[in-house]
Design a protein around this motif. Structure first.
Motif, mmCIF file in Angstrom:
data_model
loop_
_atom_site.group_PDB
_atom_site.id
_atom_site.type_symbol
_atom_site.label_atom_id
_atom_site.label_comp_id
_atom_site.label_asym_id
_atom_site.label_seq_id
_atom_site.Cartn_x
_atom_site.Cartn_y
_atom_site.Cartn_z
ATOM 1 N N GLY A 10 0.791 -1.120 0.343
ATOM 2 C CA GLY A 10 -0.045 0.356 -0.169
ATOM 3 C C GLY A 10 0.565 1.204 0.335
ATOM 4 O O GLY A 10 2.234 1.567 -0.255
ATOM 5 N N PRO A 11 0.299 2.399 0.492
ATOM 6 C CA PRO A 11 1.006 3.774 -0.283
ATOM 7 C C PRO A 11 1.897 3.864 1.248
ATOM 8 O O PRO A 11 1.814 3.730 2.315
ATOM 9 N N ARG A 12 3.437 3.988 0.622
ATOM 10 C CA ARG A 12 4.461 4.530 1.935
ATOM 11 C C ARG A 12 4.818 5.668 1.098
ATOM 12 O O ARG A 12 5.316 5.893 0.200
ATOM 13 N N ASP A 13 6.016 6.410 2.087
ATOM 14 C CA ASP A 13 6.339 7.994 2.232
ATOM 15 C C ASP A 13 7.957 7.012 0.562
ATOM 16 O O ASP A 13 8.434 6.219 1.296
ATOM 17 N N GLU A 14 8.149 7.844 -0.011
ATOM 18 C CA GLU A 14 9.309 7.861 -0.469
ATOM 19 C C GLU A 14 10.562 7.210 -0.153
ATOM 20 O O GLU A 14 11.263 6.526 -0.530
ATOM 21 N N ILE A 15 11.031 7.160 0.963
ATOM 22 C CA ILE A 15 12.267 7.179 1.699
ATOM 23 C C ILE A 15 12.044 5.509 2.201
ATOM 24 O O ILE A 15 13.002 5.396 2.224
ATOM 25 N N GLU A 16 11.578 5.168 1.793
ATOM 26 C CA GLU A 16 11.106 3.452 1.977
ATOM 27 C C GLU A 16 11.636 2.624 0.977
ATOM 28 O O GLU A 16 11.533 1.513 0.942
ATOM 29 N N PHE A 17 11.307 3.660 -0.629
ATOM 30 C CA PHE A 17 12.294 2.667 -1.673
ATOM 31 C C PHE A 17 13.484 3.105 -1.481
ATOM 32 O O PHE A 17 14.456 4.795 -2.423
ATOM 33 N N VAL A 18 13.894 2.680 -3.412
ATOM 34 C CA VAL A 18 15.018 2.646 -4.212
ATOM 35 C C VAL A 18 14.817 2.767 -5.592
ATOM 36 O O VAL A 18 13.931 2.034 -6.008
ATOM 37 N N CYS A 19 15.212 3.853 -6.236
ATOM 38 C CA CYS A 19 14.729 4.002 -7.710
ATOM 39 C C CYS A 19 15.734 2.896 -8.440
ATOM 40 O O CYS A 19 17.000 3.465 -7.975
ATOM 41 N N GLY A 20 15.442 1.977 -9.616
ATOM 42 C CA GLY A 20 16.140 1.617 -10.136
ATOM 43 C C GLY A 20 17.064 1.963 -11.772
ATOM 44 O O GLY A 20 16.534 1.068 -12.246
ATOM 45 N N GLY A 21 16.255 2.576 -11.735
ATOM 46 C CA GLY A 21 16.383 3.498 -13.277
ATOM 47 C C GLY A 21 14.940 3.223 -14.029
ATOM 48 O O GLY A 21 14.512 2.144 -13.965
ATOM 49 N N GLN A 22 14.819 2.936 -15.150
ATOM 50 C CA GLN A 22 13.813 3.117 -16.505
ATOM 51 C C GLN A 22 13.855 1.765 -16.900
ATOM 52 O O GLN A 22 15.068 0.814 -16.853
ATOM 53 N N ALA A 23 12.477 1.920 -16.959
ATOM 54 C CA ALA A 23 11.975 0.460 -16.772
ATOM 55 C C ALA A 23 12.114 -0.068 -18.258
ATOM 56 O O ALA A 23 11.998 0.524 -18.748
ATOM 57 N N GLY A 24 11.827 -1.622 -18.537
ATOM 58 C CA GLY A 24 11.723 -2.106 -19.895
ATOM 59 C C GLY A 24 13.374 -1.912 -20.883
ATOM 60 O O GLY A 24 13.458 -2.375 -21.582
ATOM 61 N N VAL A 25 14.831 -1.926 -19.316
ATOM 62 C CA VAL A 25 15.864 -2.267 -20.469
ATOM 63 C C VAL A 25 16.216 -3.154 -20.967
ATOM 64 O O VAL A 25 16.416 -3.675 -19.328
#
Length: 91
Positions: A10-25
């Protein structure tokens, strides 16, 4: 701060996540056949649209699952989230 909806938690603050970059590469089928320019292109060149972009994110402080976030790069609004596709499915 972004509010990101994990498909499992469910909904969580951005601080709990890591961005792995553009999808579909996709990983190159034969990386050893690439020259330095081709390898550099694979590693570093990504789309940079002014608008919607699909990215891979990981809920590192929660379920530790990877999923897709569609985010508007101009407004930073999260447009949608969804689970990663199964093998052979399209993004």
């Amino acid at each position: 701060m972004l509010l990101i909806e994990c498909p499992w938690c469910g909904p969580r603050d951005e601080i709990e996540f890591v961005c792995g970059g553009q999808a579909g590469v996709s990983y190159p089928p034969d990386p050893f056949a690439l020259d330095d320019d081709e390898w550099g292109h694979y590693l570093f060149v990504r789309d940079n649209p002014a608008g919607p972009l699909a990215e891979q994110w990981c809920h590192t402080a929660g379920c530790r699952s990877w999923f897709i976030v569609e985010r508007d790069t101009l407004t930073q609004h999260v447009l949608a989230t969804r689970k990663l596709p199964e093998a052979g499915e399209e993004l």
